[in-house]
Enzyme design. Structure first.
Site, mmCIF file in Angstrom:
data_model
loop_
_atom_site.group_PDB
_atom_site.id
_atom_site.type_symbol
_atom_site.label_atom_id
_atom_site.label_comp_id
_atom_site.label_asym_id
_atom_site.label_seq_id
_atom_site.Cartn_x
_atom_site.Cartn_y
_atom_site.Cartn_z
ATOM 1 N N PHE A 82 0.811 -1.224 0.000
ATOM 2 C CA PHE A 82 0.000 0.000 0.000
ATOM 3 C C PHE A 82 0.838 1.264 0.000
ATOM 4 O O PHE A 82 0.382 2.328 0.404
ATOM 5 C CB PHE A 82 -0.994 0.001 1.170
ATOM 6 C CG PHE A 82 -1.710 -1.319 1.333
ATOM 7 C CD1 PHE A 82 -2.549 -1.781 0.329
ATOM 8 C CD2 PHE A 82 -1.517 -2.110 2.443
ATOM 9 C CE1 PHE A 82 -3.185 -3.015 0.446
ATOM 10 C CE2 PHE A 82 -2.141 -3.341 2.573
ATOM 11 C CZ PHE A 82 -2.984 -3.786 1.572
ATOM 12 N N ALA B 205 0.969 -3.540 -13.996
ATOM 13 C CA ALA B 205 0.382 -4.356 -15.066
ATOM 14 C C ALA B 205 0.531 -3.644 -16.404
ATOM 15 O O ALA B 205 0.918 -4.246 -17.406
ATOM 16 C CB ALA B 205 -1.089 -4.619 -14.763
ATOM 17 N N LYS C 113 -11.391 -11.624 -11.864
ATOM 18 C CA LYS C 113 -11.403 -11.996 -10.453
ATOM 19 C C LYS C 113 -10.489 -11.067 -9.645
ATOM 20 O O LYS C 113 -10.901 -10.485 -8.646
ATOM 21 C CB LYS C 113 -10.911 -13.441 -10.329
ATOM 22 C CG LYS C 113 -11.574 -14.234 -9.249
ATOM 23 C CD LYS C 113 -11.162 -15.697 -9.326
ATOM 24 C CE LYS C 113 -12.392 -16.568 -9.476
ATOM 25 N NZ LYS C 113 -12.085 -17.994 -9.339
ATOM 26 N N THR C 114 -9.237 -10.938 -10.088
ATOM 27 C CA THR C 114 -8.301 -10.127 -9.304
ATOM 28 C C THR C 114 -8.620 -8.641 -9.463
ATOM 29 O O THR C 114 -8.380 -7.857 -8.550
ATOM 30 C CB THR C 114 -6.848 -10.411 -9.719
ATOM 31 O OG1 THR C 114 -6.697 -10.168 -11.112
ATOM 32 C CG2 THR C 114 -6.469 -11.845 -9.413
ATOM 33 N N GLY D 204 -4.737 -0.071 -15.380
ATOM 34 C CA GLY D 204 -4.325 -0.335 -13.986
ATOM 35 C C GLY D 204 -5.356 0.132 -12.975
ATOM 36 O O GLY D 204 -6.081 1.092 -13.225
ATOM 37 N N GLU E 203 -5.319 1.591 -7.240
ATOM 38 C CA GLU E 203 -5.559 2.707 -6.330
ATOM 39 C C GLU E 203 -6.897 3.401 -6.493
ATOM 40 O O GLU E 203 -7.400 4.023 -5.576
ATOM 41 C CB GLU E 203 -4.398 3.711 -6.481
ATOM 42 C CG GLU E 203 -3.104 2.961 -6.257
ATOM 43 C CD GLU E 203 -1.841 3.768 -6.308
ATOM 44 O OE1 GLU E 203 -1.644 4.600 -5.433
ATOM 45 O OE2 GLU E 203 -1.037 3.525 -7.233
#
Lengths: 766, 205
Positions: free
Chosen positions: A250, A521, A655-656, A724, A727
């Site tokens: 984080f 990613a 899913k992720t 992405g 956040e």
């Protein structure tokens, strides 16, 4: 998973609903986190900390610790092992706290490391640290939030601290605000909050002559490597950093921390491995936090709700030893709404406290909280629906730079999430619904986060048995990096998921950028694709070039990867497996490494899009709709429903992706209702020092969270169309909860967290 | 306390009980230490070093003997002496649940339990939950429902979830939420954890 919708279902594994490839290891306890390692001859370290905020150490009594059975060394400023602490201007790594460790007798903040005790066992090290006795000459700490002089910081994310745009003929944004038919002037406060990943920081340093192997959970393998190499006067190739699994980060594992250096130097000095796991209470003093912000929002609008002027004026604390600035307006008001006049300003004040650092959505989280709360207050003043107010201020171009957005579908987010939520049935006035003893309220807010990419490299190996290994020095912080790397390589090579294994978290692998800014990613997957395509070119040559090759005569361009091998595009019956190719050639493996530099991308050469920050703005958006129940007698808030829609381009794994949005949302829920690192303005010490008093959300605090992904893939951003999403979930949700509490009770709380006692005292007034 | 109340830790796991038992256990351990060492050690084994306590723990069905300082927690014993690092240290304070293991079938915080207090009791850790190659239904459901992100709290979540199901405290989603609230997850996989517990319950039904 019926609550997830995908606009452009990808035909392959990328974009699909794939279970994590590291799931089995995580559920069996075999995923290897740093502190899980123990080595022969290993010693344990524990730190002693200052109990004053400012002054000097008059005397440091280490005798009792040194005499304790099992203690092998006590390091203080008088016998610090040899290190070369980095300078501010050094690059290649990030350091949040510019304070050389154990440098001298000066104390710069409460909880500063003053001694490290190294012992045979953990228990001995800990007891030894407790036996260190310091006496101090104290000098006054700057701990009152209101005391220090406000100063103009240097650049904030590359921008000036004061940003302004004005329409022709407007003397000042303040004038334009004053002249607006409807205007509001509101101030919000967000407290200091801490990251608290469940895994505390840990390091193990192990030397072989002049080579260091360093286990540590970090968000930047190469950054940690470069930091250690520079600070220990070693060539970079002599340092190997390993971090196969990171137990949450984080932001607090992005910078390198000075204790890493002391442990590495101690291990060299003692010629044995040294392990150091920090205690939960040290997570408050030693690994950063999100600074406190005070944000004044002045919004002015015409009768139709069109913004005429926006002023977003922020003050945030920095540390005397750490310059990190928690941007706010810069990351929120600059990217959201059309307005002819916008002014953004940021001032900082330095406290005697440990250094702050990046925390999930740094800048956006507090900035979007204040802006989206103020938009709600403006809607109330205008007697407009909050969604309608936002629709009245839509923009296709970046409000400050005027660059077109690569893809912006915010209005679709409002529509999709709003319809699922049932927003049309919302009573316009607050305090309209009492269900038993619970006031029921609905609120909404927008979400936003910038899209980033950096240079990244990846390596692919196709092995003789027809399996493949994909590797890059990236990180899986729970984000799913192992899984999406595997998906991307499997797609490119025409292999099933189980035939591909992924490696990351090792600084000897090809370079990847810091896993921060939601960029991993988007940065590494294009490199994975490129490496796979280079490997395929070699495999195609194996299949075609020799006269007796199985697909001799076929042009490489007419071949494609499928079914664990290559096939002719126009005749799928002509197929050869990779295993067969290797058997024939006798080679053990084909390997390719590729680097993708986003700023150098050209369409023709690499089949990549033209990525250019000088012509295009890249930004993700989203919307949150929330139902809260607020108890009329106790002031307790329960969040009953959250519906969100995210415009992040192509989700890489449903899913992720959904999990990341849920995680961000929960972060914002904690900020809204319970998280507050209490800081004693008299002593300069943290008051909350454990997870019993610092309240992160628990299971019972979260309702079902309905996540949709909207908008097309953003192929102007990268070849996968993915922007992405680590956040963005933590932007806007905090405001949506506050807005729902207002709608439930009529009470507007402008200081986070919105705790029962604040609600109760406001209920009296409402 | 009615049967649907959230779990109270067992005597060994709440803070007050811990201090009471721990001080007692250490005292007993110190007094009994030479005797215990003689009683448990094989004749050929050397006695433990001075100040050390020889402890035999039944972990995942096996008796494991090691020499410890009496103050060593069950958590540190599992991780650093018995090579079972699946159980995690998140806070060392009994506030996060990452160290949850089963002792005689009950969920226990191993960071608030001294190893010496667990002698003679059956300890199960995440490494011992699966039956050989076959995942426990809760483990499989966590994979299928993405009941984790970073995975650090996951062993504790799964040990709590398995106990929660066995206790019959997973009858509704709200009940699962309440009875799983002793295990913190900063990644906030909570909705997926609820789905995983529900899925494991339904598959086992």
């Amino acid at each position: 998973m019926k609550d997830v919708t995908i606009p452009n279902p990808a035909p392959k594994l990328v974009g699909a609903d794939v279970s994590r490839v590291d799931g089995h290891r995580k559920v069996t306890g075999t995923a290897d986190y740093t502190a899980d390692y123990n080595f022969p001859r290993q010693a344990w370290a524990c730190a002693a900390k200052s109990t004053i905020a400012k002054g000097r150490i008059a005397a440091l009594d280490t005798a009792a610790a040194e005499k304790l059975p099992g203690v092998v060394a006590v390091y203080t400023w008088k016998n610090r092992p040899k290190i070369f602490p980095p300078k501010k201007e050094d690059s290649g790594f990030m350091v949040a706290e510019h304070l050389a460790p154990l440098a001298d007798d000066a104390i710069h903040y409460h909880g500063q490391d003053i001694a490290f005790v190294v012992a045979e066992t953990y228990e001995q090290a800990r007891e030894g640290a407790g036996l260190i006795r310091a006496t101090y000459e104290e000098t006054p700490a700057v701990a009152q939030f209101s005391a220090p002089k406000r100063e103009t910081p240097g650049k904030i994310y590359g921008e000036k601290s004061h940003l302004e745009k004005k329409a022709d003929g407007v003397a000042s944004v303040a004038d334009a605000w004053q002249a607006s038919p409807t205007h509001i002037d509101v101030t919000y406060v967000t407290p200091m909050v801490h990251h608290h990943p469940m895994e505390p920081h840990a390091v193990i340093a192990k030397w072989h002559t002049n080579r260091l192997t360093f286990y540590a959970p970090v968000q930047w393998m190469y950054g940690a490597r470069n930091f250690l190499a520079a600070s220990l006067a070693l060539p970079e190739e002599n340092v190997r950093v390993i971090s196969h699994f990171v137990g949450g980060a984080f932001g607090c594992k992005g910078s390198s921390w000075m204790f890493m250096l002391i442990i590495a130097a101690a291990a060299r000095d003692l010629d044995r491995p040294v392990k150091f796991v920090i205690e939960r209470e040290s997570m408050f003093t030693s690994v950063g936090y999100r600074p406190r912000t005070t944000q004044r929002l002045q919004l002015g609008a015409d009768a139709e709700g069109r913004l005429q002027a926006m002023r977003h004026l922020t003050e945030s604390n920095v540390s005397e030893v750490g310059p990190f600035v928690e941007a706010a307006g810069h990351r929120a008001t600059s990217v959201m709404y059309a307005s002819p006049n916008i002014e953004i300003d940021h001032q900082v004040y330095a406290l005697t406290v440990n250094a702050p650092t990046f925390m999930r959505a740094p800048g956006e989280a507090p900035g979007m909280y204040a802006l989206e709360s103020a938009m709600d207050e403006l809607a109330v003043a205008l007697k407009m629906d909050p969604v309608q107010l936002r629709l009245a201020n839509r923009t296709a171009n970046h409000p400050m730079s005027a660059l077109p957005f690569s893809s912006r579908n915010l209005e679709e987010c409002y529509r999709v999430a709003g319809e699922k939520f049932g927003w049309a049935k919302r009573p316009p006035t607050p305090r309209a619904r009492l269900d038993g003893d619970w006031w029921v309220g609905w609120g909404m807010a927008s979400a936003s986060y910038a899209a980033h990419r950096s240079n990244a490299s990846a390596r692919i190996r196709v092995l003789a048995d027809g399996t493949a290994e994909v590797a890059c020095a990236s990180h899986d912080l729970g984000t799913g990096t192992y899984t999406i790397m595997t998906q991307a390589a499997a797609d490119e090579l025409g292999l099933p998921l189980e035939k591909v294994s992924a490696q990351l978290g090792d600084s000897t692998l090809p370079e990847a950028p810091v896993s921060g800014g939601s960029q991993s990613a988007a940065s590494i997957l294009p490199a994975v694709q490129m490496a796979c395509r280079s490997a395929l070119a070699k495999l195609k040559a194996l299949a075609t070039s020799e006269a007796d090759a199985p697909l001799h005569g076929v042009a490489p361009a007419d071949l494609e990867a499928a079914d664990a091998g290559l096939r002719v595009k126009s005749d799928h019956s002509r197929h050869v497996t990779y295993a067969a190719l290797f058997e024939r050639s006798g080679e053990g493996a084909i390997e390719a490494t590729e680097k993708v530099d986003p700023s150098a991308e050209t369409k023709d050469k690499r089949e990549q899009p033209s990525y250019s920050r000088t012509t295009t703005a890249y930004q993700s958006y989203g919307a949150f709709f929330v139902e809260v129940h607020v108890h009329r007698l106790t002031g307790e808030t329960r969040v009953r429903r959250i519906v969100t829609a995210m415009d992040i381009g192509q989700p890489l794994n449903l899913k992720t992706a959904r999990s990341q949005v849920i995680g961000g949302t929960a972060f914002g829920l904690g900020a809204a209702l319970s998280e507050h690192s209490l800081f004693d303005e008299d002593s300069g010490a943290w008051i909350t020092r454990d997870l019993g008093t610092y309240h992160v959300p628990v299971n019972a605090d979260l309702p079902e969270i309905d996540v949709s992904f909207v908008g097309p893939p953003d192929f102007k951003f990268n070849a996968l169309g993915a922007r992405g999403l680590g956040e963005i979930g933590n932007t806007g949700i905090t405001a949506a909860i506050g807005n729902a509490i207002y709608h439930a009770t009529g009470a507007r709380i402008r200081e986070l967290p919105i705790t029962p006692e604040k609600i109760l005292s406001s209920l009296d007034e409402a | 306390m009615d049967s649907s109340s959230p779990p109270r830790p067992t005597a060994a796991t709440d803070r007050r009980g811990f201090i009471k038992q721990a001080s007692g256990a250490v005292a007993v351990a110190m007094l009994a230490h030479p005797l215990l060492a003689r009683a448990d050690a094989e004749p050929s084994e050397p006695p433990p070093a001075p100040g050390m306590l020889r402890v035999t723990l039944n972990v995942n069905g096996q008796d494991r003997t090691c020499d410890l300082e009496a103050r060593t927690t069950l958590l540190d014993t599992l991780r650093d002496h018995l090579h079972l690092p699946g159980t995690k240290k998140g806070c060392d304070h009994g506030t996060c649940g990452a160290c949850t293991v089963h002792v005689d079938g009950q969920r226990v915080l191993s960071c608030l339990t001294l190893a010496a207090m667990a002698e003679g009791r059956k300890i199960t850790t995440i490494e011992g939950l699966a039956a050989g190659e076959n995942l426990h239904p809760v483990q499989q459901a966590f994979v299928d429902c993405d009941g984790f992100q970073c995975g650090f709290c996951t062993p504790g979540q799964i040990m709590s979830a398995a106990a929660c199901l066995r206790e019959g405290h997973a009858r509704s989603d709200d009940e699962i939420r309440e009875w799983m609230s002793g295990n913190l997850c900063r990644c906030a996989a909570y909705p997926n954890i609820v789905a995983a517990v529900r899925t494991a319950r339904d598959r086992s039904a």
